[in-house]
Design an enzyme around this catalytic site. Structure first.
Site, short mmCIF file in Angstrom:
data_model
loop_
_atom_site.label_atom_id
_atom_site.label_comp_id
_atom_site.label_asym_id
_atom_site.label_seq_id
_atom_site.Cartn_x
_atom_site.Cartn_y
_atom_site.Cartn_z
N VAL A 470 57.86 -28.42 -6.38
CA VAL A 470 57.37 -28.01 -7.70
C VAL A 470 58.14 -26.79 -8.20
CG1 VAL A 470 55.37 -27.20 -9.00
CG2 VAL A 470 55.08 -28.96 -7.25
N GLU A 601 45.58 -25.01 -14.41
CA GLU A 601 45.40 -26.37 -14.96
C GLU A 601 45.93 -27.44 -14.01
OE1 GLU A 601 44.07 -29.04 -16.52
OE2 GLU A 601 43.98 -27.79 -18.32
N LYS A 677 39.54 -30.44 -5.50
CA LYS A 677 39.66 -30.66 -6.95
C LYS A 677 38.28 -30.78 -7.59
CE LYS A 677 44.17 -32.92 -6.71
NZ LYS A 677 44.83 -34.21 -6.50
#
Ligand code: ADP
Ligand code: ASP
Ligand code: MG
Length: 810
Positions: A470, A601, A677
């Site tokens: 990432v 987010e 999550k």
């Protein structure tokens, strides 16, 4: 007639003096020229004086260098044949300099008189050399005309005498007359000087006395800038200032103009231009009586003063008692202490004032002596002293007509964690000045400049932890989108720090995101992430953002300290948001208190906007009552790809190879990732929940997850192939599909495999997609549905990038 003043920055070398000569030659009217000492010479003369005063023989060496510096300029300016003449021309000054220094050295005492004589020699030297290279120029000794008397710890110009001497001289001026700046003399004809930067003042005094048409101050900047260009590289030239604005800005530290300069020209209504010797064609800044108000601009400029202390006098014995401030200021004035700023609370129980650090000790003594009785009987407390402080001022005539200037000002500094110790607003509403720690000055000037002069672009200073899949995608995006961001969003993201789990690298000027990872590998300093944290805090940059693209617990552990230091945090790492509720809450609260951002987010659904819509519902007062979601791209990929030909164990390998799963697929198969999550979604929806409260059915039985190694697991998991296929066929025969779901129903959190019918929104969820259904009081019959690609480094990096831009836009 025009008066032109050239500062030390303009006359630092032979090459520059030739520029000055050309500028003077281009003036087509009578001209009076004032020059400073050659660049840096006054500082060196003062150093020599102090060395000699301390009896340090090194003064001689320094003295030699000063002499040589002048000889070098002479060599650069004149033909060989005339050089000796010019050297002879300045010999009397050099001789005087040597003998005063010698005397000071021998008696080891530097009197004010000697210091002023020594420090003023630079202008006498420079003006003689420059006069000699300008054809027809006539040299005048300023000491014969500018007369001073001593008071308030400084030399004050005796204007009556000075003006009459200058007016008598005026008929004798040539077309080009040259005066040394800075120097003067007292009634006893002893050498005096007008204070550091005083050549500007000399020029203004001459301009006023000769009733010049214009005064031009030539320096090394394009004019009066919105802030000191040496601190704020994006500062730009102010086209026009009123006398008062210029006075305020220079009073609060804009060195381009010596503050007393304005008064004489203001009284005679002579316009002043600030010009650049190195760019004579640039328009510069015009200072005159007009109160020109450019459009919507709220302020004209920002300036600052360093090396000051804040003294605060406090006590209930001060409330309603008249005469306290009078006594306070009289006691300071009596000891010639210059008060830079005063601020009094309206309750009258405290008065704060700012003095120059060099006068702090004297000021404390003066105040203590004055209020000895009140302090003894505790009507007034001891004086509180804050050292290493700075004053920042924003200035502009427009402030009178605009509301919200103070709001914008203090909001922007507050958001960046700059503590304000005292505030003062001039009665004329022309300036707001305030006191901060000196170490915050660069940051404060930057954020204020950005808030008020948003003509160019805003900037964020970014620190990135993690250069894995990432992180490296993010760096790539930052590199590729630099120009677009600048063009479309007026945003510049400056990569200031990069850390991997082993090393870190910093560059406060910003590094190229595309080469940063290689740089880190080649030149990184080893150290733990706590060191990265400390350095981010120590750099104290405006609009700092920390980005976490790691999956590390240690990295999550530094967020709190960063938020507390007003650094925003953007993270793709789920650990903080899904650790204890107390930790999660603390981070959110700290961000709110400090006015910075904590965005995550990408913790759920990668680039899919899930958290932001939930935040918006909650913010609008809606209440989220139920959530159902498929949050694992990996597990959805697995259930979607199971078939008669492809058993479970093979699909797991395939998911891993395609990079859909975590490097260790057991993290996905245990369901823990989905639990995290779901916890984050529930918390963002307003539920106070802990991880232990989630009922989890792992994707594969717990006993498999506890096998000693990944290899053994991959081998053993084949044993599950048959049972999985059997269940799948049974589910399919009933017209249903398997989904690994996360739900929040009536406050209960559950994660596990469910079977869904054809009519269910999960039924058609393809590939590794994610879906979230949100029921709220407003969305009660038909849930809000968010669905899409929810895994992968690319979309995660894009989501992180979007969060970063969001930080900049708020
Ligand atoms: P000179 O030797 O020409 O008198 P100074 O060094 O005294 O020059 O003043 C010029 C310097 O003032 C600039 O180089 C700049 O760094 C500094 N400065 C501080 N504030 C401002 C400002 N608002 N605008 C322009 N220059 C400023
Ligand atoms: N040379 C003196 C100083 O440096 C005066 C001036 O340059 O204005 O302070
Ligand atoms: Mg100056």
């Amino acid at each position: 007639m025009k008066v032109l003043k050239f500062g030390g920055t303009s006359v630092g070398s032979a090459e520059n003096i030739i520029r000055v000569k050309n500028i003077i030659h281009s003036v087509d009217q009578q001209v009076v020229v004032v020059v400073s000492a050659f660049g840096g010479i006054t500082d060196r003369l003062i150093r020599v004086a102090h060395l000699a005063g301390e009896g340090n023989a090194l003064y001689n060496k320094e003295l030699h260098e000063i002499v040589n510096a002048h000889y070098r300029v002479i060599e650069g300016l004149f033909e060989v044949a005339t050089q000796e003449n010019i050297r002879q021309l300045i010999e009397p000054e050099l001789d005087e300099l040597r003998s005063i220094c010698k005397g000071v050295f021998l008696i080891k005492e530097l009197s004010r008189k000697s210091l002023e004589s020594i420090s003023g020699i630079g202008e006498r030297l420079s003006s003689k050399v420059i006069a000699a290279c300008i054809e027809g120029a006539q040299w005048f000794d300023s000491r014969h005309y500018i007369k001073t008397s001593y008071g308030f710890d400084r030399n004050l110009v005796d204007f009556e005498l000075t003006n009459s001497l200058l007016r008598n001289l005026q008929p004798q001026l040539s077309r080009v007359s040259l005066f040394p700046g800075y120097i003067s003399s007292n009634r006893k004809n002893e050498n005096t000087v007008l204070g550091r930067g005083g050549s500007d003042y000399t020029a203004a005094i001459l301009a006023a006395a000769f009733d010049a048409q214009k005064l031009e101050i030539w320096s090394d900047v394009n004019g009066f800038m919105t802030a000191d260009p040496k601190v704020i590289s994006r500062a730009y030239c102010i086209e026009h200032l009123s006398y008062i604005e210029a006075m305020e800005l220079s009073h609060f530290g804009a060195k381009v103009l010596y503050p007393p300069t304005i008064l004489p020209v203001y009284q005679s209504n002579i316009p002043v231009a600030i010009k650049n010797t190195f760019d004579p064609a640039a328009p510069g800044t015009l200072i005159d009586r007009e109160k020109f108000l450019p459009g919507h601009q709220q302020i004209k400029g920002i300036s600052s003063i360093k090396e000051v202390s804040l003294l605060t006098l406090q006590g209930i014995g001060m409330v309603g008692v008249t005469g306290i401030s009078m006594r306070l200021f009289a006691s300071l004035a009596a000891r010639d202490i210059n008060v830079v700023l005063i601020s009094q609370a309206s309750s009258e129980n405290s008065i704060s004032l700012v003095v120059e650090s060099r006068q702090t000790a004297r000021a404390i003594k003066a105040v203590e002596r004055e209020f000895k009785r009140e302090m003894a009987d505790k009507r007034i407390n001891n004086i509180i002293v804050d050292n290493e402080m700075a004053v920042v001022a924003i200035v502009g005539e427009n402030m009178k007509r605009t509301t919200g200037v103070a709001g914008l000002l203090f909001n922007s500094v507050g958001k960046n964690g700059v503590n304000v110790y005292a505030i003062a607003q001039g009665g004329s509403e022309l300036n707001i000045s305030f006191v901060i720690k000196e170490r915050d000055i660069k940051k404060a000037l930057n954020v204020i400049h950005e808030s008020f002069f948003l003509s160019d672009y805003s900037r964020i200073n970014l620190f990135l932890a993690g250069k894995g899949t990432v992180g490296s995608k993010l760096l790539q995006m930052m590199g590729q989108q630099r120009d677009r961001l600048m063009r479309d969003n007026n945003l510049k993201i400056r990569l200031v720090g990069l850390a991997s789990s082993k090393a870190m690298i910093f560059d406060s000027e910003g590094m190229d995101p595309l080469g940063a990872a290689d740089n880190l590998a080649a030149k990184g300093t080893p150290g733990p992430v706590t060191q990265f944290r400390d350095q981010i805090i120590a750099m104290n940059l405006a609009n700092s953002v920390f980005v976490d693209c790691s999956a590390s617990e240690e990295v999550a552990g530094i967020y709190h300290a960063l938020l507390q230091a007003n650094v925003s945090v953007v993270t793709a790492n789920k650990i903080a948001g899904s650790s204890t509720y107390a930790t999660y809450r603390q981070l959110k609260n700290t961000a709110r208190e400090k006015g910075v951002k904590f965005f995550f987010e990408t913790n759920v659904g990668a680039g899919l906007p899930i958290i932001a819509p939930i935040n918006n519902l909650v913010k609008s007062g809606d209440k989220i009552v139920r959530l159902e979601a498929v949050l694992s791209g990996t597990l959805n990929y697995i259930v979607n790809n199971l078939s008669r030909e492809k058993p479970l164990s093979e699909v797991i390998v395939e998911a891993r190879e395609k990079g859909f799963s975590e490097p260790d697929p057991r993290v996905d198969l245990s369901g823990i990732d989905v639990v995290r999550k779901l916890l984050i979604l529930a918390r963002e929806s307003g539920y106070v929940v802990e991880q232990e409260e989630v009922e989890v059915e792992p994707f594969v039985p717990q006993s498999y997850l506890e096998l000693p190694s990944l290899d053994i697991f991959m081998e053993k998991v084949k044993a599950l192939d048959g049972a999985f296929e059997e269940r799948r066929q049974q589910v399919v025969s009933q017209g249903r599909r398997l989904r690994y779901a996360a739900t929040l129903i009536q406050g209960r959190l559950k994660v596990g495999l469910i079977e869904v019918e054809k009519s269910h929104p999960f039924y058609d969820l393809e590939g590794s997609n994610n879906i979230v259904l949100i029921w709220s009081e407003n969305y009660d019959r038909h849930p809000m549905q968010i669905k899409g690609y929810g895994a992968g480094a690319e979309v995660t990096a894009a989501g992180v990038f979007a969060d970063i831009i969001k930080v900049a836009n708020v």
